[in-house]
Design an enzyme around this catalytic site. Structure first.
Site, PDB file in Angstrom:
ATOM      1  N   CYS A 169       5.941   9.750   0.028  1.00  0.00           N
ATOM      2  CA  CYS A 169       4.677  10.426   0.320  1.00  0.00           C
ATOM      3  C   CYS A 169       4.383  11.383  -0.818  1.00  0.00           C
ATOM      4  CB  CYS A 169       4.745  11.190   1.641  1.00  0.00           C
ATOM      5  SG  CYS A 169       3.215  12.100   1.989  1.00  0.00           S
TER       6      CYS A 169
ATOM      7  N   HIS B 238       6.356   4.550  12.545  1.00  0.00           N
ATOM      8  CA  HIS B 238       6.408   4.434  11.084  1.00  0.00           C
ATOM      9  C   HIS B 238       7.442   5.454  10.585  1.00  0.00           C
ATOM     10  CE1 HIS B 238       4.048   3.961   7.107  1.00  0.00           C
ATOM     11  NE2 HIS B 238       5.025   4.814   6.846  1.00  0.00           N
TER      12      HIS B 238
ATOM     13  N   ASN C 282       9.988   4.366   2.636  1.00  0.00           N
ATOM     14  CA  ASN C 282       9.870   3.910   4.013  1.00  0.00           C
ATOM     15  C   ASN C 282      11.132   3.166   4.438  1.00  0.00           C
ATOM     16  OD1 ASN C 282       6.881   4.320   4.796  1.00  0.00           O
ATOM     17  ND2 ASN C 282       6.742   3.366   2.781  1.00  0.00           N
TER      18      ASN C 282
ATOM     19  N   ARG D 240       0.824  -1.207   0.000  1.00  0.00           N
ATOM     20  CA  ARG D 240       0.000   0.000   0.000  1.00  0.00           C
ATOM     21  C   ARG D 240       0.860   1.261   0.000  1.00  0.00           C
ATOM     22  NH1 ARG D 240      -0.801   4.773   2.668  1.00  0.00           N
ATOM     23  NH2 ARG D 240      -0.457   3.701   4.660  1.00  0.00           N
TER      24      ARG D 240
END
Length: 302
Positions: free
Chosen positions: A244, A211, A253, A19
């Site tokens: 992002c 995160h 990430n 995702r």
């Protein structure tokens, strides 16, 4: 000095590559390739995989086929397959696709919230209310994300109180856990430590996950700072996929492979097979025709 006795015995990994990773790819990823990725990840021992997002395809075209992906993956009984749901329509679509869990996303920055979902923080939380009502009726767990907890691309530093306020609202609404996101990857260990000291003075550590993005190469150091504060749940993305779309310059990430490698060598159990995870990261990187952003993945392929 790091005292092993002060660190968690087990850390849960929430794999967000399918995702949060793929949603930021410029070229569309086929349903077939997404299904293959999730199936590979399911074989690694991961217990939670975020498969897709039920947002408007106008805003996030990569997630337009999340229902097809969820319909075609080979589900494992002991794995939670989740999806992001910004509103009641998205929640209903996710339920129809047979998700095990949903996630809602807010931010600790007013400016970021406006840029991301075109409303204020208060308005964004109000939008989630119908989701919690329906989720409770159907006994579906809801996880919350709070973005920009260690910095915002528009406002700079974010106050700890802003983070606490959004966490408080989401937990009171019904989230079982809040994932605090360093969305643009500007956090450092001392900043992470200070934030968690403030947050954990209000909420149990079991309610908080972290995160991290790795824009400035600080993600693993921030994980260590979090472990020392008792945090035992981290989001990560295979092959370091992601970024992002609303935060200029935000790199991928934290790579799941890099996180698992570090935890393994600290004698912290995750239940994840690193070799299988590396293979999954290599495969999706090749399909995307891009460099594997995992340092461990690169080292093991050279």
């Amino acid at each position: 000095m790091i005292n092993r006795a002060d660190l968690p015995e087990f850390v849960e990994i929430v794999e967000v590559g399918p995702r949060d990773g793929l949603q930021n790819e410029k070229s569309l990823v086929s349903v077939e390739d997404k299904v293959a990725l999730v199936d590979q990840l399911s074989a690694t021992g991961l217990s939670k995989i975020e498969v897709g997002s039920f947002v408007s395809p106008k805003w996030v075209p990569q997630m337009a086929n999340s229902d097809q992906v969820l319909a075609q993956i080979k589900r494992h009984q002991n794995i939670c397959y989740s999806a992001l749901t910004p509103n009641l329509r998205g929640f209903e679509d996710a339920v129809d696709a047979n998700v095990d869990e949903v996630a809602v996303f807010g931010a600790a920055s007013e400016s970021f919230t406006q840029k991301n979902i075109n409303c204020s923080i208060a308005e964004s939380l109000e939008r989630f209310s119908p989701i919690f009502t329906e989720a409770k009726k159907r006994n579906i767990p809801v996880r919350g994300y709070v973005s920009c907890v260690l910095g915002c691309p528009y406002e700079g530093q974010i106050s700890h109180q802003s983070v606490i306020d959004v966490c408080d609202s989401l937990l009171n609404m019904g989230c079982y856990q809040i994932s605090l996101g360093d969305t643009i990857g500007v956090g450092t260990p001392l900043a992470t430590q200070a934030l968690l000291s403030a947050v954990l003075s209000r909420f149990p550590k079991e309610k908080i996950a972290m995160h991290f993005h790795d824009t400035y190469g600080q993600a693993l150091a921030n994980v260590l700072a979090s472990l020392q504060q008792g945090i035992a749940c981290f989001d990560a993305s295979v092959a370091g996929l992601g970024g992002c779309p609303y935060a200029k310059g935000a790199s991928g990430n934290l790579a799941t492979e890099d996180l698992i490698y570090m935890l393994n060598n600290m004698q912290i159990n995750t239940g994840v097979d690193l070799d299988l995870l590396i293979a999954a990261g290599q495969d999706i990187s090749q399909k995307l025709q891009r460099l594997n952003n995992s340092k461990v993945g690169q080292a093991c392929s050279s």
